[in-house]
Write a protein that holds these residues in place. Structure first.
Motif, PDB file in Angstrom:
ATOM      1  N   UNK A 179     -18.926  20.024  25.434  1.00  0.00           N
ATOM      2  CA  UNK A 179     -19.595  21.039  26.255  1.00  0.00           C
ATOM      3  C   UNK A 179     -18.808  21.314  27.528  1.00  0.00           C
ATOM      4  N   UNK A 180     -18.854  22.538  27.996  1.00  0.00           N
ATOM      5  CA  UNK A 180     -18.287  22.882  29.294  1.00  0.00           C
ATOM      6  C   UNK A 180     -19.327  22.637  30.378  1.00  0.00           C
TER       7      UNK A 180
ATOM      8  N   UNK B  86     -13.486  20.766  19.698  1.00  0.00           N
ATOM      9  CA  UNK B  86     -13.524  22.136  20.184  1.00  0.00           C
ATOM     10  C   UNK B  86     -14.370  22.229  21.453  1.00  0.00           C
ATOM     11  N   UNK B  87     -13.995  23.140  22.319  1.00  0.00           N
ATOM     12  CA  UNK B  87     -14.667  23.284  23.614  1.00  0.00           C
ATOM     13  C   UNK B  87     -15.664  24.441  23.579  1.00  0.00           C
ATOM     14  N   UNK B  88     -16.884  24.162  23.993  1.00  0.00           N
ATOM     15  CA  UNK B  88     -17.907  25.202  24.065  1.00  0.00           C
ATOM     16  C   UNK B  88     -17.741  26.014  25.350  1.00  0.00           C
TER      17      UNK B  88
ATOM     18  N   UNK C 111     -20.844  30.877  23.659  1.00  0.00           N
ATOM     19  CA  UNK C 111     -20.402  32.178  23.168  1.00  0.00           C
ATOM     20  C   UNK C 111     -19.104  32.048  22.368  1.00  0.00           C
ATOM     21  N   UNK C 112     -18.462  30.886  22.449  1.00  0.00           N
ATOM     22  CA  UNK C 112     -17.236  30.631  21.689  1.00  0.00           C
ATOM     23  C   UNK C 112     -16.972  29.135  21.665  1.00  0.00           C
ATOM     24  N   UNK C 113     -16.268  28.697  20.642  1.00  0.00           N
ATOM     25  CA  UNK C 113     -15.810  27.311  20.535  1.00  0.00           C
ATOM     26  C   UNK C 113     -14.302  27.376  20.324  1.00  0.00           C
ATOM     27  N   UNK C 114     -13.555  26.842  21.265  1.00  0.00           N
ATOM     28  CA  UNK C 114     -12.113  27.090  21.326  1.00  0.00           C
ATOM     29  C   UNK C 114     -11.324  25.787  21.488  1.00  0.00           C
TER      30      UNK C 114
ATOM     31  N   UNK D  36      -9.806  20.867  36.881  1.00  0.00           N
ATOM     32  CA  UNK D  36     -10.316  22.042  37.578  1.00  0.00           C
ATOM     33  C   UNK D  36     -10.408  23.240  36.649  1.00  0.00           C
ATOM     34  N   UNK D  37      -9.436  23.371  35.722  1.00  0.00           N
ATOM     35  CA  UNK D  37      -9.501  24.441  34.734  1.00  0.00           C
ATOM     36  C   UNK D  37     -10.690  24.256  33.795  1.00  0.00           C
ATOM     37  N   UNK D  38     -11.042  23.011  33.529  1.00  0.00           N
ATOM     38  CA  UNK D  38     -12.212  22.709  32.703  1.00  0.00           C
ATOM     39  C   UNK D  38     -13.483  23.226  33.370  1.00  0.00           C
ATOM     40  N   UNK D  39     -13.623  22.970  34.662  1.00  0.00           N
ATOM     41  CA  UNK D  39     -14.802  23.438  35.379  1.00  0.00           C
ATOM     42  C   UNK D  39     -14.812  24.964  35.509  1.00  0.00           C
ATOM     43  N   UNK D  40     -13.631  25.557  35.556  1.00  0.00           N
ATOM     44  CA  UNK D  40     -13.541  27.021  35.673  1.00  0.00           C
ATOM     45  C   UNK D  40     -13.629  27.736  34.321  1.00  0.00           C
ATOM     46  N   UNK D  41     -13.708  26.965  33.238  1.00  0.00           N
ATOM     47  CA  UNK D  41     -13.708  27.536  31.881  1.00  0.00           C
ATOM     48  C   UNK D  41     -12.520  28.473  31.681  1.00  0.00           C
TER      49      UNK D  41
END
Length: 325
Positions: free
Chosen positions: A22-23, A175-177, A202-205, A158-163
């Motif tokens: 999960x993000x 996969x990342x939600x 909305x996506x799993x990437x 930080x990129x994780x928190x910013x999606x």
């Protein structure tokens, strides 16, 4: 039978829900009117780790304590400015293209730091600091190289928190939600400052930020081992860091799907830059063959200075005066 079926369905649903990463629902928290941005906090944490570890390595090789902190006073702000300039230059349509806002180029807290600009201009700041302290820049660069890699890894959180910085769709278990974030007050879309009110992804990437984070940590371990095993010096540890990082970045960059400047047809610009910088770093490692330099411990340097001062203060004999031109 029905109970067994319900148990199977429950297990299957739980497995499905736990299959993906999960993000965070947001990347910004507020302490009263003050925003606490996860991206900025990760960058700060990375800088602290890089300076701390770099200081330990520098002193262990004979450097004077406090030097890394002093040099960082110049290198860090130069690096931040360089990183932002590189990002804006390679992603200029976002800020200066149709619908862009040029003032957004100044909002460094929202993300967007190009590592090559940070390294290039940060090196200028480090050179200034090293000259002020009388330290060879290659020696300093070798000491701080592993810490820079770990700092980059922390920055990727930080990129994780910013999606951001993710790849294409995937069904892999890691996969990342990605969630749709909105401004709670207006309901308008706000990917960076908003909150995910709907837990449905909305996506799993592909979490390419995570791939790079892990790669950076592995390369940091490798260059520390290589430095101890082969006693590298004269900037070769730093060059090995650059070569190792760009090798991974080349392939990870190919997986990313976020908007990017394209060159040579349809190639992401950072793919080309990674390849060129990799070749330059490998060439440096192969060409430079000097033995590893060692700085005298701070105590020995001070002792040598005191001894020289004592010699200068010693009375000169008559014979010595007679031999002086």
């Amino acid at each position: 039978m029905a109970g067994r079926y319900r148990g199977f369905v429950s297990t299957a649903v739980s497995t499905t829900l736990l299959a993906y990463l999960p993000s965070p629902d947001r990347g910004v928290w507020y302490l009263g009117p003050i925003p606490l941005r996860a991206y900025a906090l990760c960058i700060i944490a990375g800088i602290v780790v890089a300076v701390y570890w770099g200081e330990r390595r520098f002193v262990a090789c004979g450097g004077e304590p406090g030097t890394v902190v002093d040099v960082a006073v110049f290198a860090v702000p130069f690096g931040l400015v360089g990183g932002r300039l590189y990002h804006v230059a390679t992603d200029w349509p976002t800020y200066f293209g149709p619908g862009g806002n040029p003032l957004d180029a100044l909002k460094i807290w929202q993300g967007g730091l190009g590592i090559w600009g940070a390294i290039a201009l940060g090196a200028v700041g480090a050179w200034i600091g090293c000259r002020r302290r009388g330290v060879p820049l290659p020696f300093f660069a070798d000491a701080v190289a592993p810490g820079i890699l770990v700092a980059q890894a922390i920055g990727r959180l930080g990129n994780y928190f910013n999606q951001e910085l993710y790849g294409g769709p995937t069904a892999l278990p890691w996969g990342l939600e990605i969630y749709h974030r909105v401004d709670p007050a207006t309901g308008l879309s706000d990917p960076l400052g908003g909150v995910a009110l709907d837990p449905t992804p909305i996506a799993i990437v592909h979490p390419t930020f995570l791939y790079e984070l892990i790669w950076n940590l592995l390369v940091a371990v490798f260059i520390v081992w290589a430095d101890r095993r082969f006693r590298l010096g004269h900037g070769r540890v730093f060059a090995l860091y650059v070569a190792g990082y760009t090798l991974g970045r080349f392939f990870i960059e190919l997986m990313r799907t976020d908007p990017a400047t394209r060159v040579f047809g349809d190639i992401r610009i950072n793919v080309v830059v990674s390849a060129l910088v990799f070749l330059g770093a490998v060439a440096y490692i192969l060409i430079v063959r000097k033995p590893r330099e060692e700085l005298a411990p701070a105590d020995d340097q001070q002792a040598g200075t005191d001894s020289a001062a004592a010699d200068d203060d010693r009375p000169v004999s008559d014979g010595a005066r007679d031999r002086t031109p």
